[in-house]
Design a protein around this motif. Structure first.
Motif, mmCIF file in Angstrom:
data_model
loop_
_atom_site.group_PDB
_atom_site.id
_atom_site.type_symbol
_atom_site.label_atom_id
_atom_site.label_comp_id
_atom_site.label_asym_id
_atom_site.label_seq_id
_atom_site.Cartn_x
_atom_site.Cartn_y
_atom_site.Cartn_z
ATOM 1 N N LEU A 127 2.017 1.157 -18.981
ATOM 2 C CA LEU A 127 3.407 0.717 -18.112
ATOM 3 C C LEU A 127 3.142 1.211 -16.505
ATOM 4 C CD1 LEU A 127 6.640 0.167 -18.130
ATOM 5 C CD2 LEU A 127 6.792 2.876 -18.228
ATOM 6 N N PHE A 128 2.673 2.368 -16.303
ATOM 7 C CA PHE A 128 2.672 2.782 -14.937
ATOM 8 C C PHE A 128 1.397 1.949 -14.157
ATOM 9 C CE2 PHE A 128 5.137 6.331 -16.088
ATOM 10 C CZ PHE A 128 6.230 6.310 -15.217
ATOM 11 N N VAL A 129 0.464 1.671 -14.875
ATOM 12 C CA VAL A 129 -0.666 0.706 -14.118
ATOM 13 C C VAL A 129 -0.237 -0.757 -13.842
ATOM 14 C CG1 VAL A 129 -2.933 -0.664 -14.868
ATOM 15 C CG2 VAL A 129 -2.713 2.116 -15.309
ATOM 16 N N LEU A 130 0.491 -1.175 -14.844
ATOM 17 C CA LEU A 130 1.214 -2.611 -14.469
ATOM 18 C C LEU A 130 2.432 -2.528 -13.360
ATOM 19 C CD1 LEU A 130 1.182 -4.114 -17.912
ATOM 20 C CD2 LEU A 130 -0.415 -4.558 -16.130
ATOM 21 N N GLY A 131 2.943 -1.433 -13.650
ATOM 22 C CA GLY A 131 4.251 -1.401 -12.776
ATOM 23 C C GLY A 131 3.878 -1.018 -11.253
ATOM 24 N N VAL A 132 2.654 -0.125 -11.029
ATOM 25 C CA VAL A 132 2.389 0.424 -9.970
ATOM 26 C C VAL A 132 1.569 -0.617 -9.234
ATOM 27 C CG1 VAL A 132 0.787 1.841 -8.643
ATOM 28 C CG2 VAL A 132 2.522 2.817 -10.166
ATOM 29 N N LEU A 133 0.605 -1.467 -10.022
ATOM 30 C CA LEU A 133 -0.144 -2.490 -9.451
ATOM 31 C C LEU A 133 0.649 -3.638 -8.997
ATOM 32 C CD1 LEU A 133 -3.231 -3.200 -11.944
ATOM 33 C CD2 LEU A 133 -3.274 -2.403 -9.446
ATOM 34 N N TRP A 134 1.795 -3.995 -9.522
ATOM 35 C CA TRP A 134 2.981 -5.137 -9.000
ATOM 36 C C TRP A 134 3.679 -4.533 -7.867
ATOM 37 C CZ3 TRP A 134 3.996 -9.800 -11.509
ATOM 38 C CH2 TRP A 134 4.935 -10.353 -11.083
ATOM 39 N N LEU A 135 4.016 -3.206 -7.755
ATOM 40 C CA LEU A 135 4.610 -2.783 -6.688
ATOM 41 C C LEU A 135 3.910 -2.714 -5.501
ATOM 42 C CD1 LEU A 135 7.295 -0.997 -6.097
ATOM 43 C CD2 LEU A 135 6.066 0.954 -6.534
ATOM 44 N N TRP A 143 -1.767 2.287 -0.817
ATOM 45 C CA TRP A 143 -1.785 2.954 -1.877
ATOM 46 C C TRP A 143 -1.120 4.317 -1.949
ATOM 47 C CZ3 TRP A 143 -2.086 1.020 -6.452
ATOM 48 C CH2 TRP A 143 -2.857 -0.229 -6.443
ATOM 49 N N PRO A 144 -1.210 5.244 -0.838
ATOM 50 C CA PRO A 144 -0.333 6.476 -0.778
ATOM 51 C C PRO A 144 1.196 6.150 -0.816
ATOM 52 C CG PRO A 144 -2.050 6.772 0.723
ATOM 53 C CD PRO A 144 -2.136 5.186 0.195
ATOM 54 N N THR A 146 2.467 3.433 -2.416
ATOM 55 C CA THR A 146 2.665 2.810 -3.684
ATOM 56 C C THR A 146 2.965 3.869 -4.579
ATOM 57 O OG1 THR A 146 1.454 0.784 -3.008
ATOM 58 C CG2 THR A 146 1.695 0.970 -5.246
ATOM 59 N N LEU A 147 1.898 4.784 -4.487
ATOM 60 C CA LEU A 147 2.017 6.042 -5.425
ATOM 61 C C LEU A 147 3.243 6.912 -5.435
ATOM 62 C CD1 LEU A 147 -1.929 6.951 -5.687
ATOM 63 C CD2 LEU A 147 -0.396 5.581 -7.293
ATOM 64 N N ALA A 148 3.522 6.971 -4.197
ATOM 65 C CA ALA A 148 4.609 7.906 -3.671
ATOM 66 C C ALA A 148 6.145 7.076 -4.318
ATOM 67 C CB ALA A 148 4.593 8.087 -2.319
ATOM 68 N N ALA A 149 5.984 5.982 -4.194
ATOM 69 C CA ALA A 149 7.269 5.294 -4.855
ATOM 70 C C ALA A 149 7.353 4.814 -5.973
ATOM 71 C CB ALA A 149 7.369 4.022 -3.791
ATOM 72 N N GLY A 150 6.103 4.635 -6.636
ATOM 73 C CA GLY A 150 6.079 3.953 -8.049
ATOM 74 C C GLY A 150 5.615 4.950 -9.206
ATOM 75 N N LEU A 151 4.748 6.096 -8.825
ATOM 76 C CA LEU A 151 4.282 6.979 -9.654
ATOM 77 C C LEU A 151 4.608 8.512 -9.594
ATOM 78 C CD1 LEU A 151 1.981 7.371 -12.269
ATOM 79 C CD2 LEU A 151 0.246 7.555 -10.397
ATOM 80 N N LEU A 152 4.297 8.924 -8.672
ATOM 81 C CA LEU A 152 4.472 10.355 -8.495
ATOM 82 C C LEU A 152 5.738 10.969 -8.906
ATOM 83 C CD1 LEU A 152 2.075 10.961 -5.242
ATOM 84 C CD2 LEU A 152 1.552 11.152 -7.778
ATOM 85 N N PRO A 153 6.850 10.416 -8.413
ATOM 86 C CA PRO A 153 8.262 10.901 -8.704
ATOM 87 C C PRO A 153 8.640 10.958 -10.226
ATOM 88 C CG PRO A 153 8.623 9.082 -7.190
ATOM 89 C CD PRO A 153 7.047 9.410 -7.372
ATOM 90 N N PHE A 154 7.957 10.193 -10.998
ATOM 91 C CA PHE A 154 8.186 9.763 -12.243
ATOM 92 C C PHE A 154 7.287 10.795 -13.088
ATOM 93 C CE2 PHE A 154 9.087 6.247 -9.800
ATOM 94 C CZ PHE A 154 10.491 5.878 -10.093
#
Length: 182
Positions: A127-135, A143-144, A146-154
């Motif tokens: 889920l996160f690989v596809l979601g973060v790549l698309w984002l 990348w920093p 992207t990760l701050a918006a789509g992965l780290l807070p979750f």
């Protein structure tokens, strides 16, 4: 095969579709991210764990189809093709992959804790690989960001959801088996 045995999985898949919709309505926007915190991913993964790859995929596919044709079932009541091509589109695609992969892993052979744990980790990972790549590609972020918006807070919420899934799946499977007459 009697009509009841073919109807039950359809009913269960429909119920999980409804749970996914409810989970999407429990949406909490983050001021620094286009990706909201939702419970839909919890129910998506639960559908794969409980129903297996095929029927879990059916429940998520039906949810996605409803959103695609314009019914307000996506996070926060969103709907339509633009949502699928927007910044969260990868997460929507990831829902389908999440349910199918988790269902495939969890339902092969006899269920056990380690298999369920592997299925949960694999499901959230895809889920996160596809979601973060698309984002990353849709918003053209570095990348920093992207990760701050789509992965780290979750991550904290995902850990809590994973624990809840592991605690819930065995009793849920037992209940579904009883309801199926197995």
């Amino acid at each position: 095969m009697d009509s009841n045995s073919s109807l039950r999985p359809t009913v269960f898949a429909s119920l999980f579709t409804a749970l996914i919709i409810v989970g999407g309505y429990l949406s909490f926007p983050l001021p620094f991210s286009p990706v909201p915190v939702v419970l839909a991913d919890f129910f998506v993964l639960l559908s794969g764990l409980a129903l297996g790859a095929a029927w879990g995929g059916v429940s998520v596919g039906f949810f996605l189809l409803l959103g695609l044709i314009g019914l307000p079932v996506l996070a926060g009541g969103a709907a339509g093709l633009p949502v699928f091509f927007g910044p969260t589109g990868g997460f929507l695609l990831g829902y389908l992959a999440e349910a199918v992969l988790a269902g495939f892993i969890a339902r092969r052979g006899r269920p056990c804790l380690w298999k369920d744990l592997t299925a949960v980790v694999a499901g959230f990972t895809v889920l996160f690989v596809l979601g973060v790549l698309w984002l990353h590609f849709s918003l053209k972020l570095d990348w920093p960001k992207t990760l701050a918006a789509g992965l780290l807070p979750f991550i904290p919420g995902t850990v809590i959801k994973a624990i809840a899934l592991i605690l819930l799946i065995r009793p849920l499977r037992s209940l579904l088996a009883r309801l199926s007459g197995q």
